[in-house]
Write a protein that holds these residues in place. Structure first.
Motif, short mmCIF file in Angstrom:
data_model
loop_
_atom_site.label_atom_id
_atom_site.label_comp_id
_atom_site.label_asym_id
_atom_site.label_seq_id
_atom_site.Cartn_x
_atom_site.Cartn_y
_atom_site.Cartn_z
N VAL A 120 -1.73 7.53 8.16
CA VAL A 120 -0.54 8.04 8.76
C VAL A 120 0.97 7.73 8.28
O VAL A 120 1.69 7.89 6.94
CB VAL A 120 -0.21 9.21 9.82
N ASP A 121 0.52 6.42 8.26
CA ASP A 121 1.87 5.31 6.63
C ASP A 121 1.54 5.45 6.01
O ASP A 121 2.77 5.62 5.03
CB ASP A 121 1.70 3.85 7.43
N LEU A 122 0.57 5.89 5.22
CA LEU A 122 0.39 5.60 3.73
C LEU A 122 0.51 7.79 2.92
O LEU A 122 1.45 7.41 2.43
CB LEU A 122 -1.06 4.92 3.66
N ALA A 123 0.45 8.24 4.43
CA ALA A 123 0.42 9.51 4.09
C ALA A 123 1.82 10.22 3.90
O ALA A 123 2.18 11.10 3.14
CB ALA A 123 -0.13 10.53 4.68
N VAL A 124 2.65 9.38 4.96
CA VAL A 124 3.89 10.21 5.17
C VAL A 124 5.19 9.28 3.58
O VAL A 124 5.67 9.98 3.13
CB VAL A 124 4.47 9.97 6.13
N PRO B 188 0.38 15.11 1.70
CA PRO B 188 -0.34 14.05 3.33
C PRO B 188 -1.54 15.14 3.87
O PRO B 188 -2.23 13.90 4.57
CB PRO B 188 1.20 14.15 4.49
N ALA B 189 -1.39 16.39 3.17
CA ALA B 189 -2.96 16.84 3.79
C ALA B 189 -4.20 16.01 2.46
O ALA B 189 -5.48 16.57 3.06
CB ALA B 189 -2.83 18.15 3.74
N LYS C 260 0.98 -1.46 0.27
CA LYS C 260 0.32 0.09 -0.34
C LYS C 260 0.66 1.12 -0.17
O LYS C 260 0.33 2.26 -0.87
CB LYS C 260 -0.71 -0.16 0.99
N THR C 261 1.96 1.09 0.79
CA THR C 261 2.62 3.02 0.64
C THR C 261 3.22 2.66 -0.43
O THR C 261 3.36 3.94 -0.98
CB THR C 261 4.10 2.15 1.45
#
Length: 287
Positions: free
Chosen positions: A126-130, A135-136, A98-99
């Motif tokens: 958050v692990d995916l956002a970063v 990320p917003a 996924k990341t």
């Protein structure tokens, strides 16, 4: 607020195909990407078969089915997602996979305001956002199986998600997809699975210990608690490998024994007894 008409979906398995079907039926231009030409063809067949079942059961008209087909593109060209306004990732429940998808979406999707959502059922958003430079605009959007039938979507902002992204995602889920939403915090399992998974695993442990047969556990919960489906039939529907992955993710975060996958569940996954999708789980579906 901008009307979202161009949806991208990454993955056309059980969940991705359902998301694509619902969006296409409700007027969105839907583009789905798969990992290979063969997987793309299989994904399109999955969506079209579901649309045909809807027609046979009187849930949609022939005109609606044909219009949904026309709005749907399934391809193995990941770069085709470049013009999407909203993309939902619906690949297997593995953090690294996924990341990697989110990092690739960040490179490919050209609209700086596009929202990138994950259908994960347990991995922290958050692990995916970063893994992105935006990320917003990354958020969790957890659908339930089968997507065309189940009305709920969990909306999960990360610490990095903007209020505008949350509002636009809620509006997209309700207005474009016709779903009901609940808000969840970014913790493994969110709302529904945090309650559901320990219950499902407890049923597996009852079978494992010889305390009760699968049939009796399911019949007891269906007739005694008015559940539409018992826990072991539900596990077969979800897919045992998916349930194991969710349980492992939740156990990794909380270290609570009730989230740990039972040995029987691990053995069944290792044996390929994944539930309905493989023809055998706690029940035999080969007939």
């Amino acid at each position: 607020m901008e009307t979202i008409t161009r949806l991208g979906v990454v993955g056309c398995g059980l969940m991705g195909s359902g998301i694509a079907e619902v969006a296409a039926l409700r007027g969105a231009d839907v583009l789905v990407t798969e990992s290979s030409p063969e997987a793309a063809r299989a994904g399109r067949r999955r969506v079209e078969a579901s649309l045909d079942r809807g027609l046979l059961r009187g849930k949609i008209t022939e005109a609606a089915r044909d219009a949904a087909r026309a709005r749907l593109t399934v391809t193995d060209d990941f770069d085709a997602l470049a013009d999407r306004q909203f993309v939902v990732e619906a690949v297997a429940e593995h953090r690294d996979l996924k990341t990697g998808v989110f990092a690739a979406l960040d490179r490919v999707v050209t609209d700086d305001e596009a929202i990138l959502a994950s259908n994960t059922s347990s991995i922290p958003i958050v692990d995916l956002a970063v893994s992105t430079r935006r990320p917003a605009q990354v958020i969790g959007m957890h659908f339930f199986n089968p997507v065309p039938v189940q009305r709920l979507v969990e909306i999960i902002p990360a610490l990095t998600t903007s209020p505008d992204t949350v509002a636009r995602t809620r509006a997209f889920a309700a207005g474009r997809l016709g779903k009901e939403t609940v808000d969840a915090t970014d913790r493994s399992g969110f709302v529904v699975n945090a309650l559901l998974v320990p219950y499902l695993l407890a049923a597996v442990r009852m079978v494992e210990s010889g305390s009760a047969r699968a049939e009796d556990i399911d019949r007891g919960m269906e007739l005694g608690c008015a559940h539409p489906m018992g826990p072991l039939r539900l596990l077969d529907l979800i897919g045992l490998e998916t349930a194991q992955a969710v349980a492992e993710s939740m156990y990794e975060e909380f270290k609570e024994p009730l989230y740990a996958p039972p040995a029987l569940l691990r053995r069944m996954v290792a044996a390929g007894r994944l539930g309905r999708k493989s023809g055998r789980g706690f029940y035999d579906y080969t007939a």
